[in-house]
Enzyme design. Sequence first.
Site, PDB file in Angstrom:
ATOM      1  N   VAL B  99       0.864  -1.178   0.000  1.00  0.00           N
ATOM      2  CA  VAL B  99       0.000   0.000   0.000  1.00  0.00           C
ATOM      3  C   VAL B  99       0.898   1.226   0.000  1.00  0.00           C
ATOM      4  O   VAL B  99       1.927   1.248   0.686  1.00  0.00           O
ATOM      5  CB  VAL B  99      -0.929   0.025   1.238  1.00  0.00           C
ATOM      6  CG1 VAL B  99      -1.776   1.295   1.255  1.00  0.00           C
ATOM      7  CG2 VAL B  99      -1.827  -1.209   1.270  1.00  0.00           C
ATOM      8  N   CYS B 100       0.503   2.234  -0.763  1.00  0.00           N
ATOM      9  CA  CYS B 100       1.172   3.541  -0.737  1.00  0.00           C
ATOM     10  C   CYS B 100       2.656   3.388  -1.094  1.00  0.00           C
ATOM     11  O   CYS B 100       2.995   2.679  -2.046  1.00  0.00           O
ATOM     12  CB  CYS B 100       0.934   4.188   0.629  1.00  0.00           C
ATOM     13  SG  CYS B 100       1.214   5.968   0.694  1.00  0.00           S
ATOM     14  N   THR B 101       3.532   3.998  -0.340  1.00  0.00           N
ATOM     15  CA  THR B 101       4.957   3.923  -0.661  1.00  0.00           C
ATOM     16  C   THR B 101       5.576   2.580  -0.270  1.00  0.00           C
ATOM     17  O   THR B 101       6.776   2.382  -0.471  1.00  0.00           O
ATOM     18  CB  THR B 101       5.725   5.080   0.005  1.00  0.00           C
ATOM     19  OG1 THR B 101       5.447   5.087   1.408  1.00  0.00           O
ATOM     20  CG2 THR B 101       5.318   6.410  -0.589  1.00  0.00           C
TER      21      THR B 101
END
Lengths: 210, 210
Positions: B99-101
């Site tokens: 998820v995300c970075t």
Amino acid sequence: MQIAILLFERVTVLDAIGPFEVLQHLPGAQVVFVGERAGTVRSETGSLGLTVDASLGEVTSPDVVLVPGGPGQSDHMADGPVHRWLRAVDQTSTWTTSVCTGSLILAAAGLLTGRRAATYWLAVDELAAFGAVPSRERFTFDGKYATAAGVSSGLDMALALAGRIAGERRAQGIQLGIEYDPHPPYDVGSPETAPADLVEELRGTSRFRR
Amino acid sequence: MQIAILLFERVTVLDAIGPFEVLQHLPGAQVVFVGERAGTVRSETGSLGLTVDASLGEVTSPDVVLVPGGPGQSDHMADGPVHRWLRAVDQTSTWTTSVCTGSLILAAAGLLTGRRAATYWLAVDELAAFGAVPSRERFTFDGKYATAAGVSSGLDMALALAGRIAGERRAQGIQLGIEYDPHPPYDVGSPETAPADLVEELRGTSRFRR
């Protein structure tokens, strides 16, 4: 601005973390996770430990109070330290808030009597039994009381609350910052949109069934 | 079915908790929070402590691996124990996800080379620099690699993943169970829908600005 988020054993973690992820980015926000005793509590199914940094007595005048729900809510329906703390901090809070079955705890503590409030879709009757007027909204504001529906709804409530606290522009910056552009793969997130047999299946296994 | 969620200092909590709240309800799911050392890590701004129950060496063959992001992602871009663990467990995982970075960590570990992958909207160029092919989707599946965009997008990715693992009906039951019927108060959750000046404001303070 102090934001106190209550934790307890068997909390539903997303109830607390949705609003946390939004409210922590408000200007001047200082978030404290508070519980009956400092230490660690475990989530709904026991998989995650969360640190309670402050005991109730250490947090006496938060600006915002947030009460999550989860199976552990049922341990906090009788009068006791949590209710006394909620009634005390509610005297001076700017906002008293809840997510999911957290509103049952607020109601049982006497803080939602006669007020419109949201809760988890399976707990609507229970909320009414404790003297609140259940809404079937995603979130409900009644005076300084902001209550959200089930689990994931705390994100929506918290963004609306952020708008009231810090203005729309700041709330919108937070929303973009957490890339909250939801695209649920199914349109079944409420009993109004889910297939009737799925709704009945969940009702049948709910701890709130009557 | 073991689901291993990686934790590290300065993690963005919702990156981990969105998918956690979905995946923990899969049939037979056993979630373990894993990190370099057992103990406690603190969130992005330090406000919340999360318990790491298992060290990397204790989790050798999870079925699902999830890597969240957050400011602490930058501590895990060089080769080291986390990369070695990711490459090892990826050998036998059914799904490797982020998820995300978190996708930057997967990419830096060499697991997304040439693959389409989603990431936080401010980290798209960074992801490309590590050899992945950035999508601008809410979440992307490329083989067994499931990657989500920023922070809140883990909820959408995890529900889609739940559908692939356990079937649509079960995933829909989970979605209704967490009342995921999002109603964001603003339509500004992606750079495509937010006002241009707000997008530029966030770009200007991003740790990924060039």
